[in-house]
Motif scaffolding. Structure first.
Motif, short mmCIF file in Angstrom:
data_model
loop_
_atom_site.label_atom_id
_atom_site.label_comp_id
_atom_site.label_asym_id
_atom_site.label_seq_id
_atom_site.Cartn_x
_atom_site.Cartn_y
_atom_site.Cartn_z
N ILE A 247 71.51 -22.57 100.36
CA ILE A 247 71.04 -21.64 101.39
C ILE A 247 70.51 -20.36 100.76
CG2 ILE A 247 71.72 -20.30 103.43
CD1 ILE A 247 73.97 -22.36 103.82
N ILE A 248 71.32 -19.79 99.85
CA ILE A 248 70.95 -18.52 99.23
C ILE A 248 69.65 -18.67 98.45
CG2 ILE A 248 71.66 -16.77 97.56
CD1 ILE A 248 73.63 -16.65 99.58
N THR A 249 69.54 -19.77 97.71
CA THR A 249 68.36 -19.99 96.90
C THR A 249 67.11 -20.03 97.78
OG1 THR A 249 69.73 -21.27 95.40
CG2 THR A 249 67.37 -21.48 95.12
N ALA A 250 67.20 -20.82 98.87
CA ALA A 250 66.04 -20.94 99.78
C ALA A 250 65.77 -19.60 100.45
CB ALA A 250 66.30 -22.02 100.81
N GLY A 253 64.10 -16.85 98.12
CA GLY A 253 62.67 -17.07 97.89
C GLY A 253 61.89 -16.99 99.19
N GLY A 254 62.43 -17.60 100.23
CA GLY A 254 61.75 -17.61 101.52
C GLY A 254 62.01 -18.93 102.23
N ALA A 255 62.93 -18.89 103.21
CA ALA A 255 63.24 -20.11 103.96
C ALA A 255 62.04 -20.46 104.84
CB ALA A 255 64.48 -19.90 104.81
N GLY A 256 61.73 -21.75 104.92
CA GLY A 256 60.60 -22.17 105.73
C GLY A 256 59.26 -21.98 105.04
N THR A 257 59.30 -21.75 103.71
CA THR A 257 58.06 -21.70 102.95
C THR A 257 58.11 -22.79 101.89
OG1 THR A 257 58.88 -20.16 101.28
CG2 THR A 257 57.89 -19.19 103.24
N LEU A 258 56.92 -23.19 101.41
CA LEU A 258 56.83 -24.34 100.51
C LEU A 258 57.43 -24.03 99.13
CD1 LEU A 258 55.74 -27.13 100.83
CD2 LEU A 258 53.49 -26.33 100.11
N PHE A 259 57.12 -22.85 98.60
CA PHE A 259 57.54 -22.53 97.23
C PHE A 259 58.68 -21.53 97.15
CE2 PHE A 259 53.26 -24.23 96.72
CZ PHE A 259 53.49 -25.16 95.72
N GLY A 260 59.13 -21.05 98.30
CA GLY A 260 60.25 -20.10 98.33
C GLY A 260 61.48 -20.60 97.58
N PRO A 261 61.92 -21.85 97.85
CA PRO A 261 63.12 -22.34 97.16
C PRO A 261 62.97 -22.36 95.64
CG PRO A 261 62.65 -23.70 99.06
CD PRO A 261 61.49 -22.76 98.92
N LEU A 262 61.81 -22.74 95.14
CA LEU A 262 61.58 -22.76 93.69
C LEU A 262 61.66 -21.33 93.12
CD1 LEU A 262 60.79 -24.12 91.03
CD2 LEU A 262 58.41 -24.05 91.77
N LEU A 263 61.05 -20.40 93.84
CA LEU A 263 61.09 -19.00 93.41
C LEU A 263 62.54 -18.49 93.39
CD1 LEU A 263 59.55 -16.36 92.78
CD2 LEU A 263 59.44 -15.93 95.24
N GLY A 264 63.27 -18.80 94.45
CA GLY A 264 64.68 -18.39 94.53
C GLY A 264 65.48 -18.96 93.37
N ALA A 265 65.24 -20.24 93.06
CA ALA A 265 65.98 -20.89 91.97
C ALA A 265 65.64 -20.25 90.63
CB ALA A 265 65.66 -22.38 91.94
N ALA A 266 64.36 -19.90 90.45
CA ALA A 266 63.92 -19.32 89.18
C ALA A 266 64.55 -17.95 88.95
CB ALA A 266 62.40 -19.21 89.16
N ILE A 267 65.01 -17.30 90.03
CA ILE A 267 65.68 -16.00 89.87
C ILE A 267 67.19 -16.18 89.76
CG2 ILE A 267 66.17 -13.81 91.03
CD1 ILE A 267 63.35 -14.11 92.31
N LEU A 268 67.74 -16.99 90.68
CA LEU A 268 69.20 -17.07 90.77
C LEU A 268 69.87 -17.80 89.62
CD1 LEU A 268 70.32 -17.67 94.45
CD2 LEU A 268 70.78 -15.73 92.97
N VAL A 269 69.28 -18.92 89.20
CA VAL A 269 69.95 -19.72 88.16
C VAL A 269 70.08 -18.94 86.85
CG1 VAL A 269 69.79 -21.82 86.77
CG2 VAL A 269 69.38 -21.92 89.22
N PRO A 270 68.99 -18.31 86.35
CA PRO A 270 69.16 -17.51 85.13
C PRO A 270 70.17 -16.38 85.30
CG PRO A 270 66.84 -17.88 85.58
CD PRO A 270 67.58 -18.37 86.77
N LEU A 271 70.17 -15.77 86.50
CA LEU A 271 71.11 -14.69 86.78
C LEU A 271 72.56 -15.19 86.67
CD1 LEU A 271 70.65 -11.75 87.78
CD2 LEU A 271 71.16 -12.55 90.07
#
Lengths: 327, 244
Positions: A247-250, A253-271
């Motif tokens: 949920i947080i990852t999506a 980045g932006g829930a309901g957007t195509l690339f939001g989850p990928l963007l969220g993952a690219a920030i959260l996982v390294p953090l």
């Protein structure tokens, strides 16, 4: 996203393992890349029902767990290749989706979310006490590969590319959905069920379609996780943190957007990896604090996530430019 | 007979919002429903639209009993409705809002899009098609709701105060729009407070009060009916009118 932007993103994702190969911590960075993609798959899968259809499920760990447990279960009990368990996990997830969907989709908003938490926790507790499923200890995959079909690699790079292929497939499927009747109907359901119904949208049926599609890919994410780590227990496969992370990852980045989850993952996982590395084992509790902080920030400043923020800034800059031209 | 509602009642606990109302609508008519606030018009409307199941009574649309059917089935059979408080999909573009309606009878995106664009042209919203619905004011939202319903290809349209809160100029444009929709062969039932609208558009009105239909007939006659005047203005006015 423009065509060139998309191409650049795809090229960067394909090249990433090579780009970091020369670094001192190549293995670490490649592993983190694989983890980013895995988190992006989970969040993108959740996004179908949680983002596009607006039904905030906090029980997606059920599907992740089904996908993670079955491959290791077929190995542990019958020494079958874990791959055999992947379709079984999807089938189990679909059954759960239908069983859960019918009663819970009568509920809306917070009631739906709470019901999904309750069911997922119930599943976790049952699995944690069921010896056949490894109880509290969990299940293990093969220690060494008996053949290619065990999908065991020493390096993270093959996993990275497998995850990338699945993520590409998922994003393509979501893109197709977005443009189809299903996508429009889910958007209408998210915006207002009563109005959607008045326009002929069979609300519960479409919510169920969304949940089934979402469950399929969430289960796949669970299977990929199990194939890579070779180990699963009730906490790592079915814990509430698994759902919350999607949920947080999506949402970031932006829930309901195509690339939001990928963007969220690219920030959260390294953090997350960074906090764990700096603080060692004692840092795992910090994950909760990071998640809490992210929730507060998103809810307070940008409920639409970073993609929405980007669109807004972009629109504001365009307006400024237009005004300057006009002046 | 396109729509027939017989002895429709809707109770909320001991409160009788609608206490046995009848309505028969022929294909091609425009029928008005009027009455003071809280008379039960909207509840009756919700029963016809499938948004609320009647406590008792029977509703038949185009020969199909729809009394207990869900709202989406009503839409599929050809009953479309707007809401008193516009329920547009705020974050979607105006075009996408209308496409949701168009998808009911057009499975493919291209066809749904063509249908939506045709409807936007008719309703005068084509220029704003790419804007989000939230950018519209009240008149625009009401227009968008009408467009969205129109895209579903309805045989009967239920307009719930679709013209309330508009300026006189906007009311005129909205009246023209309703006429254009009617000219396409759509039957209409409208709930409205603005008498001008009722008098210009309808040939027949039903007056609701306290859950009952207290009068029906030509709008010019109905507004003179003492029972109607009493319902709106109280007993004193009706007597004054009757003796004067």
């Amino acid at each position: 996203m423009t065509r060139w932007g998309l191409l650049a993103l795809a090229a960067a994702l394909v090249a990433y393992p090579w780009l970091v190969a020369g670094s001192d911590s190549a293995a670490f960075l490649q592993d983190m890349g694989a983890l980013v993609l895995l988190a992006a798959i989970g969040a993108s899968a959740w996004n179908i029902v949680g983002g596009y259809a607006g039904q905030i499920s906090v029980g997606h760990a059920m599907f992740f767990g089904a996908g993670a447990y079955l491959p290791l279960l077929v190995y542990q009990h019958w020494q079958l290749p874990p791959l055999v368990g992947v379709p079984l996990g999807i089938a189990a997830s679909l059954v759960i989706a239908v069983l859960i969907g019918f009663p819970t989709f009568r509920l809306t908003g917070h009631y739906f979310s709470m019901a999904t938490i309750a069911v997922a926790e119930l599943v976790r507790i049952v699995v944690g006490n069921w010896d056949f499923l490894g109880a509290a200890i969990g299940l293990q995959g093969p220690a060494t590969a008996r053949g290619w079909y065990d999908v065991i690699f020493r390096s993270s790079v093959p996993y990275y590319y497998i995850f990338l292929a699945v993520l590409a497939l998922l994003i393509l499927a979501t893109w197709q959905m977005q443009r189809s009747r299903l996508g429009y109907y889910l958007g209408a359901i998210r915006a207002g069920e009563r109005a959607a119904r008045s326009l002929g949208v069979p609300v519960r049926r479409y919510k169920l379609y969304a949940l089934m599609l979402s469950a399929t890919f969430t289960s796949l994410a669970g299977s990929l996780y199990a194939l890579k780590t070779g180990f699963i227990d009730p906490d790592s496969g079915l814990g509430i943190l698994v759902s919350v992370q999607m949920i947080i990852t999506a949402a970031l980045g932006g829930a309901g957007t195509l690339f939001g989850p990928l963007l969220g993952a690219a920030i959260l996982v390294p953090l997350q990896t960074a906090t764990n590395t700096w603080l060692g084992g004692s840092g795992s509790g910090l994950t909760y604090i990071v998640y809490g902080g992210v929730i507060v920030l998103i809810a307070r400043f940008e409920p639409g996530g970073l993609v929405e923020l980007w669109h807004r800034l972009h629109a504001a800059r365009r307006r400024r430019l237009e005004m300057r031209h006009a002046a | 007979m396109l729509l027939s509602a017989e002895k429709v009642a809707k109770h909320f606990g001991s409160f009788r919002a609608v206490a046995g109302a009848d309505l028969a609508v022929e294909e091609g008519e425009i029928v008005g429903l009027i009455g003071p606030n809280g008379a039960g018009k909207s509840t009756f409307f919700n029963c016809i639209a499938g948004d609320a199941a009647p406590t008792s009574g029977r509703i038949v649309f185009a020969g199909v009993d729809v009394t207990a059917a869900p709202a989406e089935r009503h839409a599929r059979l050809g009953i479309g409705r707007t809401f008193q408080v516009p329920a547009t999909f705020e974050d979607m573009t105006i075009l996408d809002n209308v496409m949701v309606g168009a998808f009911l009878r057009h499975k493919h995106r291209g066809e749904a899009r063509d249908r939506a664009l045709a409807v936007l042209e008719l309703t005068g919203l084509k220029e704003q098609a790419r804007q989000r619905a939230r950018s519209l004011g009240t008149p625009g939202r009401k227009r968008l709701e009408i467009a969205r319903v129109l895209a579903t290809g309805p045989r009967l349209m239920l307009l719930d105060e679709a013209l309330a809160g508009l300026t006189p100029g906007e009311v005129q444009r909205a009246i023209e729009l309703v006429r254009a929709i009617h000219a396409q062969g759509v039957t209409l039932v409208i709930v409205e407070h603005i008498m001008e609208v009722i008098l210009t558009l309808t040939r027949r009105v039903l007056v609701f009060n306290q859950g009952h239909v207290i009068a029906s007939g030509k709008p010019q006659d109905v507004v003179k009916d003492p029972a109607v005047i009493e319902a709106y203005l109280g007993r004193g006015h009706a007597q004054a009118k009757g003796s004067g």
